[in-house]
Design a protein around this motif. Structure first.
Motif, PDB file in Angstrom:
ATOM      1  N   ILE A 265       2.192   8.750   9.285  1.00  0.00           N
ATOM      2  CA  ILE A 265       1.254   9.451   8.399  1.00  0.00           C
ATOM      3  C   ILE A 265       1.819   9.543   6.985  1.00  0.00           C
ATOM      4  O   ILE A 265       1.077   9.386   6.002  1.00  0.00           O
ATOM      5  CB  ILE A 265       0.904  10.844   8.968  1.00  0.00           C
ATOM      6  CG1 ILE A 265      -0.030  10.670  10.179  1.00  0.00           C
ATOM      7  CG2 ILE A 265       0.249  11.724   7.907  1.00  0.00           C
ATOM      8  CD1 ILE A 265      -0.440  11.952  10.850  1.00  0.00           C
ATOM      9  N   LEU A 266       3.127   9.758   6.837  1.00  0.00           N
ATOM     10  CA  LEU A 266       3.723   9.797   5.499  1.00  0.00           C
ATOM     11  C   LEU A 266       3.500   8.470   4.775  1.00  0.00           C
ATOM     12  O   LEU A 266       3.134   8.444   3.591  1.00  0.00           O
ATOM     13  CB  LEU A 266       5.221  10.086   5.592  1.00  0.00           C
ATOM     14  CG  LEU A 266       5.642  11.503   5.979  1.00  0.00           C
ATOM     15  CD1 LEU A 266       7.160  11.607   5.963  1.00  0.00           C
ATOM     16  CD2 LEU A 266       5.039  12.528   5.022  1.00  0.00           C
ATOM     17  N   ILE A 267       3.720   7.354   5.473  1.00  0.00           N
ATOM     18  CA  ILE A 267       3.533   6.039   4.856  1.00  0.00           C
ATOM     19  C   ILE A 267       2.058   5.825   4.524  1.00  0.00           C
ATOM     20  O   ILE A 267       1.711   5.367   3.428  1.00  0.00           O
ATOM     21  CB  ILE A 267       4.054   4.932   5.783  1.00  0.00           C
ATOM     22  CG1 ILE A 267       5.565   5.069   5.978  1.00  0.00           C
ATOM     23  CG2 ILE A 267       3.715   3.551   5.218  1.00  0.00           C
ATOM     24  CD1 ILE A 267       6.136   4.191   7.081  1.00  0.00           C
ATOM     25  N   ALA A 268       1.170   6.164   5.469  1.00  0.00           N
ATOM     26  CA  ALA A 268      -0.264   5.982   5.249  1.00  0.00           C
ATOM     27  C   ALA A 268      -0.737   6.781   4.041  1.00  0.00           C
ATOM     28  O   ALA A 268      -1.490   6.271   3.196  1.00  0.00           O
ATOM     29  CB  ALA A 268      -1.037   6.387   6.499  1.00  0.00           C
ATOM     30  N   GLU A 269      -0.314   8.032   3.955  1.00  0.00           N
ATOM     31  CA  GLU A 269      -0.715   8.871   2.816  1.00  0.00           C
ATOM     32  C   GLU A 269      -0.201   8.295   1.505  1.00  0.00           C
ATOM     33  O   GLU A 269      -0.908   8.313   0.481  1.00  0.00           O
ATOM     34  CB  GLU A 269      -0.181  10.292   3.012  1.00  0.00           C
ATOM     35  CG  GLU A 269      -0.883  11.057   4.126  1.00  0.00           C
ATOM     36  CD  GLU A 269      -0.251  12.412   4.407  1.00  0.00           C
ATOM     37  OE1 GLU A 269      -0.932  13.291   4.964  1.00  0.00           O
ATOM     38  OE2 GLU A 269       0.952  12.601   4.062  1.00  0.00           O
ATOM     39  N   ALA A 270       1.019   7.771   1.512  1.00  0.00           N
ATOM     40  CA  ALA A 270       1.599   7.221   0.285  1.00  0.00           C
ATOM     41  C   ALA A 270       0.864   5.955  -0.152  1.00  0.00           C
ATOM     42  O   ALA A 270       0.635   5.734  -1.349  1.00  0.00           O
ATOM     43  CB  ALA A 270       3.082   6.926   0.497  1.00  0.00           C
ATOM     44  N   VAL A 271       0.492   5.121   0.805  1.00  0.00           N
ATOM     45  CA  VAL A 271      -0.267   3.904   0.474  1.00  0.00           C
ATOM     46  C   VAL A 271      -1.617   4.272  -0.123  1.00  0.00           C
ATOM     47  O   VAL A 271      -2.042   3.719  -1.140  1.00  0.00           O
ATOM     48  CB  VAL A 271      -0.445   3.026   1.736  1.00  0.00           C
ATOM     49  CG1 VAL A 271      -1.460   1.916   1.473  1.00  0.00           C
ATOM     50  CG2 VAL A 271       0.884   2.437   2.172  1.00  0.00           C
ATOM     51  N   LEU A 272      -2.293   5.231   0.494  1.00  0.00           N
ATOM     52  CA  LEU A 272      -3.602   5.655  -0.015  1.00  0.00           C
ATOM     53  C   LEU A 272      -3.471   6.286  -1.393  1.00  0.00           C
ATOM     54  O   LEU A 272      -4.333   6.089  -2.267  1.00  0.00           O
ATOM     55  CB  LEU A 272      -4.240   6.640   0.967  1.00  0.00           C
ATOM     56  CG  LEU A 272      -4.680   6.055   2.310  1.00  0.00           C
ATOM     57  CD1 LEU A 272      -5.054   7.171   3.286  1.00  0.00           C
ATOM     58  CD2 LEU A 272      -5.849   5.090   2.125  1.00  0.00           C
ATOM     59  N   ALA A 273      -2.405   7.049  -1.622  1.00  0.00           N
ATOM     60  CA  ALA A 273      -2.223   7.731  -2.905  1.00  0.00           C
ATOM     61  C   ALA A 273      -2.073   6.748  -4.058  1.00  0.00           C
ATOM     62  O   ALA A 273      -2.439   7.058  -5.197  1.00  0.00           O
ATOM     63  CB  ALA A 273      -0.999   8.648  -2.835  1.00  0.00           C
ATOM     64  N   ARG A 274      -1.549   5.551  -3.763  1.00  0.00           N
ATOM     65  CA  ARG A 274      -1.390   4.567  -4.840  1.00  0.00           C
ATOM     66  C   ARG A 274      -2.563   3.592  -4.890  1.00  0.00           C
ATOM     67  O   ARG A 274      -2.509   2.566  -5.567  1.00  0.00           O
ATOM     68  CB  ARG A 274      -0.062   3.820  -4.705  1.00  0.00           C
ATOM     69  CG  ARG A 274       0.149   3.118  -3.425  1.00  0.00           C
ATOM     70  CD  ARG A 274       1.555   2.499  -3.315  1.00  0.00           C
ATOM     71  NE  ARG A 274       1.624   1.181  -3.929  1.00  0.00           N
ATOM     72  CZ  ARG A 274       2.288   0.869  -5.014  1.00  0.00           C
ATOM     73  NH1 ARG A 274       2.979   1.805  -5.666  1.00  0.00           N
ATOM     74  NH2 ARG A 274       2.313  -0.350  -5.492  1.00  0.00           N
ATOM     75  N   GLY A 275      -3.661   3.925  -4.157  1.00  0.00           N
ATOM     76  CA  GLY A 275      -4.864   3.108  -4.214  1.00  0.00           C
ATOM     77  C   GLY A 275      -4.848   1.899  -3.314  1.00  0.00           C
ATOM     78  O   GLY A 275      -5.675   0.997  -3.469  1.00  0.00           O
ATOM     79  N   GLY A 276      -3.912   1.858  -2.353  1.00  0.00           N
ATOM     80  CA  GLY A 276      -3.824   0.719  -1.453  1.00  0.00           C
ATOM     81  C   GLY A 276      -4.816   0.809  -0.308  1.00  0.00           C
ATOM     82  O   GLY A 276      -5.457   1.836  -0.081  1.00  0.00           O
ATOM     83  N   GLU A 277      -4.931  -0.286   0.430  1.00  0.00           N
ATOM     84  CA  GLU A 277      -5.788  -0.331   1.611  1.00  0.00           C
ATOM     85  C   GLU A 277      -4.974   0.038   2.845  1.00  0.00           C
ATOM     86  O   GLU A 277      -3.886  -0.497   3.063  1.00  0.00           O
ATOM     87  CB  GLU A 277      -6.359  -1.745   1.814  1.00  0.00           C
ATOM     88  CG  GLU A 277      -7.399  -2.146   0.800  1.00  0.00           C
ATOM     89  CD  GLU A 277      -8.023  -3.504   1.158  1.00  0.00           C
ATOM     90  OE1 GLU A 277      -7.729  -4.020   2.259  1.00  0.00           O
ATOM     91  OE2 GLU A 277      -8.793  -4.029   0.334  1.00  0.00           O
ATOM     92  N   LEU A 278      -5.529   0.937   3.654  1.00  0.00           N
ATOM     93  CA  LEU A 278      -4.922   1.318   4.920  1.00  0.00           C
ATOM     94  C   LEU A 278      -5.749   0.743   6.056  1.00  0.00           C
ATOM     95  O   LEU A 278      -6.956   0.970   6.133  1.00  0.00           O
ATOM     96  CB  LEU A 278      -4.849   2.842   5.046  1.00  0.00           C
ATOM     97  CG  LEU A 278      -4.372   3.387   6.392  1.00  0.00           C
ATOM     98  CD1 LEU A 278      -2.930   2.980   6.677  1.00  0.00           C
ATOM     99  CD2 LEU A 278      -4.515   4.912   6.430  1.00  0.00           C
ATOM    100  N   HIS A 279      -5.098  -0.010   6.941  1.00  0.00           N
ATOM    101  CA  HIS A 279      -5.763  -0.599   8.104  1.00  0.00           C
ATOM    102  C   HIS A 279      -5.101  -0.039   9.356  1.00  0.00           C
ATOM    103  O   HIS A 279      -3.942  -0.344   9.650  1.00  0.00           O
ATOM    104  CB  HIS A 279      -5.664  -2.122   8.065  1.00  0.00           C
ATOM    105  CG  HIS A 279      -6.344  -2.727   6.873  1.00  0.00           C
ATOM    106  ND1 HIS A 279      -7.655  -3.120   6.908  1.00  0.00           N
ATOM    107  CD2 HIS A 279      -5.903  -2.945   5.605  1.00  0.00           C
ATOM    108  CE1 HIS A 279      -7.998  -3.587   5.714  1.00  0.00           C
ATOM    109  NE2 HIS A 279      -6.961  -3.495   4.907  1.00  0.00           N
ATOM    110  N   VAL A 280      -5.844   0.815  10.049  1.00  0.00           N
ATOM    111  CA  VAL A 280      -5.306   1.538  11.197  1.00  0.00           C
ATOM    112  C   VAL A 280      -5.544   0.733  12.472  1.00  0.00           C
ATOM    113  O   VAL A 280      -6.669   0.306  12.739  1.00  0.00           O
ATOM    114  CB  VAL A 280      -5.960   2.930  11.325  1.00  0.00           C
ATOM    115  CG1 VAL A 280      -5.434   3.665  12.547  1.00  0.00           C
ATOM    116  CG2 VAL A 280      -5.696   3.746  10.047  1.00  0.00           C
TER     117      VAL A 280
END
Length: 590
Positions: A265-280
């Protein structure tokens, strides 16, 4: 441009070629008769590397007759792609010359800089340096190229400057391009491929070429994994600092993995915070995943998990079944996520990385962070490790759920069928059995211990292989062997072939009560059985998990070409399907 064509174009721009292709298929099926939607479809296929199918559609759609030089020029682009896929030698040079002439004809007719710059680059690759420089100099006089107002024109300028040997000016043009409208991931990845090719041809060393292209390189793709731990703001802040530095330094824009409590979740939140795409990518039913991998570490994680899921670009269930207490379900989902990250990186012309928040201890089973790191490194991937430090991993875990009944393992599942078998005359059955089925038996025998179990009934084959790679070899060899069979002996036209479907997933394994032999059963076996009926005769269709596993484990041997979301037999659902070929094998016409 129609709304659907604009959506497809936007998907291509972010490097999501599968979504782009699906968008075009749906739009055409719903009556969009525009050349724009067809151009986007052909372009998506071309960028996925499916050159032959793209060329087939280019010709069927008569894009060569379009008034738009960009739509016309995609045919020349496909000729170039075919040429570059050939080994060095006379055939490659001849194919490059044909692509050059196709681009040059469009440039001569339209004076458009897109076919022009491609003609110039191909002239250079064909050894016609003087003509390459001449065309490039002509393009540099175009006012839109001389004073670019968008990414495309600045990239065109940089390519022309590279061809004329003005390396410093090329670097300045690329720096300018990076900040202009239209600098999307699809465009920049294409520019990087083209300029890397020219840089090597013009003698620039790899380090200098890398520096030259750094301003426009698209973001990298990430597979992530890490330990589950209880919420601790101080510990999280320390870990997050390392995550943010890594994401920034490696320019991560796409991330694939599960979103368990703690590191995920820490990595996912950080990726989203920088405008990246999250693929779960989840291993089984969502509710079960929350109860197994999120809630036990603290209720606070559940809300954060839900917010990540809501913001994710995509959600994939590796299997749609419930959790059955099998650690292979976690291991399987991790491999699927790794493979999907690898596929996405291929579409962007790069390689994927792995980030692991890991204490460095090896796994004591098939699942867990240590196991994920081991798998990634086994197949040559680079892993960056962040030490989680002193985090609380002593929370109360859910009771171990013992799965009832038989042993479970990962299985590569093959089903085949021979269309037209039911209509064969009685006298054709012996030649079929001793010809077609004998050939199948020979292939299976040649693969020895890689074939874990096999069975046949009538014209059908069911087999389980030890790996996706072994299953791919078997399936393609079956088709090869049957290409030489004389179907006239069966009263059939030449060119018929087996339909073969393949899937990879977790299943139960046991000794069959009827046959006394090893057998496999379960949800994923049932899904595999629904693929073969929708496969064209003579071809091999595989599921997305199968394609992902091959991308991870055997990218140097096979190509899985996306064919779309296909409705499986007997109402089993709609799933993404891929066309399996060898890497060097041209896909036949659809």
């Amino acid at each position: 441009m129609t709304p659907a064509a604009m959506r497809a174009k936007a998907a291509i721009a972010r490097g999501d070629l599968i979504t782009a292709y699906d968008e075009t298929v749906s739009a055409i099926a719903e009556g969009d008769d525009s050349l724009a939607i067809r151009h986007q479809q052909v372009l998506a296929l071309a960028r996925m590397g499916d050159t032959d199918r793209a060329m087939e559609l280019f010709e069927a759609y008569d894009l060569d007759g379009s008034d738009d030089p960009h739509q016309q020029a995609i045919g020349a682009r496909l000729l170039k792609d075919r040429a570059l896929a050939l080994p060095p030698g006379p055939a490659r040079q001849s194919a490059l010359q044909a692509a050059f002439e196709a681009y040059l004809a469009i440039f001569t007719e339209t004076a458009d800089s897109y076919p022009g710059i491609n003609a110039a680059s191909l002239a250079a690759l064909c050894g016609q340096g003087g003509q390459a420089i001449g065309i490039a100099e002509q393009i540099l006089t175009d006012p839109e190229v001389a004073e670019p107002g968008n990414y495309y024109m600045a990239a065109t300028r940089s390519e022309a400057l590279l061809l004329t040997g003005r390396i410093e000016e090329c670097a300045e043009a690329l720096n300018e391009a990076a900040g202009l409208v239209g600098n999307d991931f699809g465009a920049s990845s294409t520019t990087c491929r083209q300029l890397e090719l020219l840089a090597g041809h013009t003698g620039l060393d790899n380090e200098r070429a890398h520096r030259l292209l750094r301003p426009i390189r698209p973001p990298r793709v990430l597979h992530f994994c890490g330990h589950i731990f209880a919420s601790d703001r101080k510990a999280e802040a320390a870990i997050l600092g390392g995550i943010d530095r890594f994401l920034e330094e490696r320019n991560i824009g796409f991330a694939y993995g599960a979103v368990a409590a703690g590191a995920d979740i820490l990595i996912a939140e950080a990726v989203l915070a920088r405008g990246g795409e999250l693929h779960v990518v989840l291993p089984f039913a969502l509710g079960d995943f929350v109860e197994q991998s999120v809630r036990p570490a603290g209720e606070e994680w559940v809300g954060r998990f839900e917010r990540c899921l809501e913001a994710a670009t995509s959600q994939t269930l590796a299997t749609e079944m419930a959790y059955v207490g099998d650690p292979q379900q976690f291991a399987y989902a991790s491999r699927v996520a790794m493979g999907l990250a690898t596929l996405r990186a291929q579409h962007l012309g790069s390689s994927a990385l792995q980030l692991a928040v890991w204490d460095g201890k090896g796994a004591d089973g098939v699942a867990g962070t240590g196991a994920d790191v081991s798998v990634w490194r086994k197949y040559g991937g680079e892993t960056v490790v962040i030490d989680p430090g002193r985090v609380d991993r002593a929370f109360q875990r859910p009771p171990t759920r013992e799965f009832a009944g038989d042993e479970r393992s990962l299985a590569a599942i093959i089903f085949t069928d021979f269309p037209g078998f039911s209509s064969l005359a009685e006298e054709a059955l012996p030649p079929f059995w001793n010809g077609v089925m004998r050939s199948i038996a020979d292939v299976l025998h040649e693969h020895g211990d890689d074939v874990l179990t096999k069975n046949s009934w009538g014209d059908a084959l069911y087999a389980i292989a030890s790996s996706a790679r072994a299953a791919a070899d078997i399936a393609l060899q079956l088709q090869d062997r049957l290409k030489g069979f004389d179907y006239a002996t069966l009263g059939l036209e030449q060119g018929t072939g087996m339909r073969i479907g393949a899937h990879y997933g977790p299943a139960y394994r046991m000794i069959d009560h009827i046959t006394g032999q090893l057998n496999f059963y379960g949800t994923e076996v049932s899904r595999a059985a629904r693929i073969e009926p929708v496969t064209p005769p003579g071809e091999v269709f595989v599921t997305e998990p199968f394609a992902a596993i091959l991308a991870l484990e055997s990218v140097e041997r096979y190509r899985c070409r996306y064919v779309g979301r296909i409705e499986l037999a007997k109402g089993y659902g709609v799933y993404p399907m891929y066309w399996l070929t060898r890497l060097s094998q041209n896909a036949p016409a659809s």
